[in-house]
Motif scaffolding. Structure first.
Motif, PDB file in Angstrom:
ATOM      1  N   ILE A   1      39.184  54.149  29.409  1.00 38.82           N
ATOM      2  CA  ILE A   1      40.090  55.089  30.070  1.00 38.82           C
ATOM      3  C   ILE A   1      41.033  55.731  29.056  1.00 38.82           C
ATOM      4  CG2 ILE A   1      41.917  55.305  31.810  1.00 38.82           C
ATOM      5  CD1 ILE A   1      40.462  52.900  33.222  1.00 38.82           C
ATOM      6  N   GLU A   2      41.520  54.935  28.108  1.00 41.33           N
ATOM      7  CA  GLU A   2      42.376  55.489  27.052  1.00 41.33           C
ATOM      8  C   GLU A   2      41.623  56.537  26.240  1.00 41.33           C
ATOM      9  OE1 GLU A   2      45.448  55.295  26.362  1.00 41.33           O
ATOM     10  OE2 GLU A   2      46.197  53.578  27.503  1.00 41.33           O
ATOM     11  N   LYS A   3      40.330  56.324  26.042  1.00 41.58           N
ATOM     12  CA  LYS A   3      39.513  57.296  25.294  1.00 41.58           C
ATOM     13  C   LYS A   3      39.544  58.658  25.965  1.00 41.58           C
ATOM     14  CE  LYS A   3      36.141  58.315  22.236  1.00 41.58           C
ATOM     15  NZ  LYS A   3      35.498  59.529  22.723  1.00 41.58           N
ATOM     16  N   GLU A   4      39.587  58.678  27.297  1.00 39.14           N
ATOM     17  CA  GLU A   4      39.620  59.928  28.044  1.00 39.14           C
ATOM     18  C   GLU A   4      41.051  60.433  28.265  1.00 39.14           C
ATOM     19  OE1 GLU A   4      37.131  61.813  28.890  1.00 39.14           O
ATOM     20  OE2 GLU A   4      35.615  60.422  28.111  1.00 39.14           O
ATOM     21  N   GLU A   5      42.034  59.685  27.746  1.00 39.84           N
ATOM     22  CA  GLU A   5      43.449  60.070  27.848  1.00 39.84           C
ATOM     23  C   GLU A   5      43.877  60.251  29.309  1.00 39.84           C
ATOM     24  OE1 GLU A   5      44.103  63.466  25.377  1.00 39.84           O
ATOM     25  OE2 GLU A   5      43.487  62.429  23.546  1.00 39.84           O
ATOM     26  N   ILE A   6      43.471  59.296  30.136  1.00 44.65           N
ATOM     27  CA  ILE A   6      43.816  59.317  31.559  1.00 44.65           C
ATOM     28  C   ILE A   6      44.850  58.219  31.826  1.00 44.65           C
ATOM     29  CG2 ILE A   6      42.929  59.098  33.916  1.00 44.65           C
ATOM     30  CD1 ILE A   6      40.176  59.903  32.839  1.00 44.65           C
ATOM     31  N   ASP A   7      45.842  58.540  32.626  1.00 45.19           N
ATOM     32  CA  ASP A   7      46.854  57.569  33.008  1.00 45.19           C
ATOM     33  C   ASP A   7      46.191  56.431  33.786  1.00 45.19           C
ATOM     34  OD1 ASP A   7      49.428  56.493  33.380  1.00 45.19           O
ATOM     35  OD2 ASP A   7      49.560  57.406  35.375  1.00 45.19           O
ATOM     36  N   LEU A   8      46.620  55.198  33.546  1.00 45.82           N
ATOM     37  CA  LEU A   8      46.032  54.076  34.275  1.00 45.82           C
ATOM     38  C   LEU A   8      47.116  53.134  34.760  1.00 45.82           C
ATOM     39  CD1 LEU A   8      45.775  51.057  32.640  1.00 45.82           C
ATOM     40  CD2 LEU A   8      44.394  52.482  31.141  1.00 45.82           C
ATOM     41  N   LYS A   9      46.798  52.464  35.851  1.00 44.92           N
ATOM     42  CA  LYS A   9      47.663  51.447  36.430  1.00 44.92           C
ATOM     43  C   LYS A   9      46.788  50.245  36.786  1.00 44.92           C
ATOM     44  CE  LYS A   9      50.988  54.781  38.303  1.00 44.92           C
ATOM     45  NZ  LYS A   9      50.437  55.925  37.556  1.00 44.92           N
ATOM     46  N   ILE A  10      47.371  49.053  36.742  1.00 47.18           N
ATOM     47  CA  ILE A  10      46.626  47.821  37.001  1.00 47.18           C
ATOM     48  C   ILE A  10      47.091  47.222  38.326  1.00 47.18           C
ATOM     49  CG2 ILE A  10      46.060  45.515  36.155  1.00 47.18           C
ATOM     50  CD1 ILE A  10      46.793  46.551  33.320  1.00 47.18           C
ATOM     51  N   ILE A  11      46.136  46.960  39.206  1.00 46.37           N
ATOM     52  CA  ILE A  11      46.456  46.378  40.513  1.00 46.37           C
ATOM     53  C   ILE A  11      45.745  45.031  40.642  1.00 46.37           C
ATOM     54  CG2 ILE A  11      46.245  46.642  43.019  1.00 46.37           C
ATOM     55  CD1 ILE A  11      46.476  49.647  42.593  1.00 46.37           C
ATOM     56  N   ILE A  12      46.528  43.990  40.840  1.00 45.55           N
ATOM     57  CA  ILE A  12      45.986  42.636  41.008  1.00 45.55           C
ATOM     58  C   ILE A  12      45.884  42.339  42.502  1.00 45.55           C
ATOM     59  CG2 ILE A  12      46.274  40.192  40.474  1.00 45.55           C
ATOM     60  CD1 ILE A  12      45.887  41.955  38.017  1.00 45.55           C
ATOM     61  N   THR A  13      44.662  42.079  42.976  1.00 46.05           N
ATOM     62  CA  THR A  13      44.446  41.742  44.378  1.00 46.05           C
ATOM     63  C   THR A  13      44.336  40.222  44.540  1.00 46.05           C
ATOM     64  OG1 THR A  13      42.036  41.890  44.181  1.00 46.05           O
ATOM     65  CG2 THR A  13      43.223  43.916  44.745  1.00 46.05           C
ATOM     66  N   LYS A  14      44.374  39.772  45.785  1.00 44.71           N
ATOM     67  CA  LYS A  14      44.193  38.355  46.130  1.00 44.71           C
ATOM     68  C   LYS A  14      45.235  37.456  45.458  1.00 44.71           C
ATOM     69  CE  LYS A  14      39.183  39.151  46.476  1.00 44.71           C
ATOM     70  NZ  LYS A  14      37.831  38.667  46.116  1.00 44.71           N
ATOM     71  N   PHE A  15      46.402  38.024  45.177  1.00 42.03           N
ATOM     72  CA  PHE A  15      47.441  37.256  44.488  1.00 42.03           C
ATOM     73  C   PHE A  15      47.895  36.068  45.317  1.00 42.03           C
ATOM     74  CE2 PHE A  15      51.867  36.734  42.848  1.00 42.03           C
ATOM     75  CZ  PHE A  15      51.547  36.440  41.530  1.00 42.03           C
ATOM     76  N   ASP A  16      47.833  36.203  46.626  1.00 41.95           N
ATOM     77  CA  ASP A  16      48.266  35.131  47.522  1.00 41.95           C
ATOM     78  C   ASP A  16      47.342  33.921  47.484  1.00 41.95           C
ATOM     79  OD1 ASP A  16      46.505  37.131  48.746  1.00 41.95           O
ATOM     80  OD2 ASP A  16      46.547  35.822  50.504  1.00 41.95           O
ATOM     81  N   LEU A  17      46.139  34.076  46.938  1.00 43.47           N
ATOM     82  CA  LEU A  17      45.190  32.969  46.881  1.00 43.47           C
ATOM     83  C   LEU A  17      45.482  32.004  45.737  1.00 43.47           C
ATOM     84  CD1 LEU A  17      41.804  34.760  47.676  1.00 43.47           C
ATOM     85  CD2 LEU A  17      43.446  33.702  49.249  1.00 43.47           C
ATOM     86  N   LEU A  18      46.398  32.369  44.837  1.00 44.75           N
ATOM     87  CA  LEU A  18      46.782  31.485  43.740  1.00 44.75           C
ATOM     88  C   LEU A  18      47.895  30.537  44.186  1.00 44.75           C
ATOM     89  CD1 LEU A  18      46.999  33.927  40.690  1.00 44.75           C
ATOM     90  CD2 LEU A  18      45.101  32.420  41.280  1.00 44.75           C
ATOM     91  N   ASP A  19      47.914  29.340  43.627  1.00 44.16           N
ATOM     92  CA  ASP A  19      49.055  28.456  43.875  1.00 44.16           C
ATOM     93  C   ASP A  19      50.249  28.954  43.061  1.00 44.16           C
ATOM     94  OD1 ASP A  19      48.909  27.380  41.182  1.00 44.16           O
ATOM     95  OD2 ASP A  19      47.323  26.042  41.864  1.00 44.16           O
ATOM     96  N   ASP A  20      51.422  28.390  43.297  1.00 48.02           N
ATOM     97  CA  ASP A  20      52.649  28.883  42.680  1.00 48.02           C
ATOM     98  C   ASP A  20      52.577  28.875  41.156  1.00 48.02           C
ATOM     99  OD1 ASP A  20      53.651  29.246  45.193  1.00 48.02           O
ATOM    100  OD2 ASP A  20      54.935  27.459  45.181  1.00 48.02           O
ATOM    101  N   GLN A  21      52.071  27.801  40.575  1.00 54.78           N
ATOM    102  CA  GLN A  21      52.004  27.697  39.117  1.00 54.78           C
ATOM    103  C   GLN A  21      51.054  28.732  38.529  1.00 54.78           C
ATOM    104  OE1 GLN A  21      53.927  25.984  37.079  1.00 54.78           O
ATOM    105  NE2 GLN A  21      52.855  26.896  35.333  1.00 54.78           N
ATOM    106  N   SER A  22      49.918  28.936  39.186  1.00 55.96           N
ATOM    107  CA  SER A  22      48.945  29.921  38.711  1.00 55.96           C
ATOM    108  C   SER A  22      49.498  31.335  38.816  1.00 55.96           C
ATOM    109  CB  SER A  22      47.648  29.807  39.513  1.00 55.96           C
ATOM    110  OG  SER A  22      47.036  28.545  39.313  1.00 55.96           O
ATOM    111  N   GLN A  23      50.299  31.602  39.839  1.00 56.77           N
ATOM    112  CA  GLN A  23      50.943  32.914  39.961  1.00 56.77           C
ATOM    113  C   GLN A  23      51.888  33.157  38.794  1.00 56.77           C
ATOM    114  OE1 GLN A  23      52.826  33.288  43.790  1.00 56.77           O
ATOM    115  NE2 GLN A  23      50.905  33.554  44.887  1.00 56.77           N
ATOM    116  N   ILE A  24      52.659  32.138  38.447  1.00 57.46           N
ATOM    117  CA  ILE A  24      53.593  32.252  37.330  1.00 57.46           C
ATOM    118  C   ILE A  24      52.849  32.519  36.026  1.00 57.46           C
ATOM    119  CG2 ILE A  24      55.257  30.986  35.906  1.00 57.46           C
ATOM    120  CD1 ILE A  24      56.129  29.523  38.487  1.00 57.46           C
ATOM    121  N   GLU A  25      51.760  31.786  35.799  1.00 52.49           N
ATOM    122  CA  GLU A  25      50.988  31.931  34.561  1.00 52.49           C
ATOM    123  C   GLU A  25      50.354  33.321  34.464  1.00 52.49           C
ATOM    124  OE1 GLU A  25      48.219  28.721  34.625  1.00 52.49           O
ATOM    125  OE2 GLU A  25      49.749  27.180  34.221  1.00 52.49           O
TER     126      GLU A  25
END
Length: 311
Positions: free
Chosen positions: A119-143
């Motif tokens: 995506i950087e090669k094409e010089e396009i703006d990007l954003k990162i979306i993390i799904t299923k975050f609720d499926l992690l336990d508290d410690q894994s969310q922190i990490e």
């Protein structure tokens, strides 16, 4: 002759949104377009070429601005592109939203960096979306958040979502306004489910993760631009492999934006960060995510060098 935007491609038929009437017209591509091949010089920047000044002879794709013949309903020509992605196969993109699951399937930082580089090669703006975050336990969310802080530090916006209570979606919805957005990322991360959470009227097909394969199954069978919040979202077929088409090893430093900045402190101009002494990138190794990014950098570097031998 009329003008429009290709908003859907399925079975060789293109749905064109007319620029004036906003009517959706189903068209075929003219013969010269069906049999044309995209050259390496197929992307044009808006600021360097007037769209109305020149046309391109190539097969249309979703996101293309085209001219079409109302009588007979077929696309005549493709107008110059601001940018063009191969996988997903979409043109004139304003932003790419990288959809990655926190778990099931496990988040692959190698795959994340691979997408970022393309995506950087094409010089396009990007954003990162993390799904299923609720499926992690508290410690894994922190990490996970600690690891993702590095990506935020170097300039990428990161959003965390959960599907069952729609956590994070109110924060995400405004970013679509007046933009053509593409969803891409890890197979099985829940791109179709994510879209359904944005707008239930999309009613897109979803499937469970394959337990045997440990990854998602493809559910999207065609490419389409969906109307949302005064913008358009590309829902495109998933895929499980990427390549560095039309890439040089020298491009990598530009696409690893954190390494590009560190390169100013390297002893040699044009340092590849592989074998050179006094490399400022290697001098900064030690932080977990820099190490991870560097390992991926080396893998991509070697892959591109091997690819060039084949070509």
């Amino acid at each position: 002759m009329k003008k429009g935007l290709v908003v859907k491609l399925i079975g060789g038929l293109y749905t064109v949104l007319d620029s004036e009437t906003k009517e959706r017209i189903v068209c075929n591509a003219s013969g010269k377009l069906r049999h044309s091949k995209v050259s390496k010089d197929s992307s044009f920047k808006k600021d360097s070429l007037d769209k109305d000044a020149r046309i391109i002879k190539m097969s249309p794709k979703v996101g293309d601005y085209v001219t079409y013949q109302e009588e007979g309903r077929y696309i005549l020509d493709v107008m110059p592109r601001n940018n063009s992605l191969r996988r997903p196969d979409v043109a004139n993109v304003d932003q790419v939203l990288l959809i990655f699951a926190a778990t099931n399937p496990k988040l692959s930082f190698n795959l994340l960096d691979h997408f970022i580089v393309l995506i950087e090669k094409e010089e396009i703006d990007l954003k990162i979306i993390i799904t299923k975050f609720d499926l992690l336990d508290d410690q894994s969310q922190i990490e996970l958040k600690e690891n993702m802080k590095y990506y935020e530090k170097i300039g990428y916006n990161v959003y965390y979502t959960s599907m069952h209570d729609k956590m994070g979606f109110d924060e995400i919805k405004p970013i679509f306004k007046d933009k053509i957005s593409v969803l891409a990322g890890q197979t099985g991360a829940g791109k179709s489910t994510f879209l359904n959470c944005l707008d239930e009227s999309f009613n897109l097909q979803t499937q469970e993760i394959s337990k045997a394969l440990g990854r998602g199954k493809h559910t999207t069978r065609h490419s389409e631009l969906l109307d949302f919040n005064d913008g358009l979202i590309a829902d495109t077929p998933g895929f499980s492999s990427l390549d560095f088409f039309n890439f040089e090893v020298s491009d990598l430093n530009e696409c690893f934006i954190d390494f590009k900045e560190l390169s100013n402190g390297c002893r040699f101009k044009g340092c590849s960060h592989i074998n050179e002494p006094n490399c400022n990138v290697k001098n900064h190794l030690g932080e977990t995510m820099i190490n991870s990014r560097y390992e991926n950098y080396v893998k991509f570097y070697n892959e591109i060098k091997q690819q060039k031998k084949i070509y």
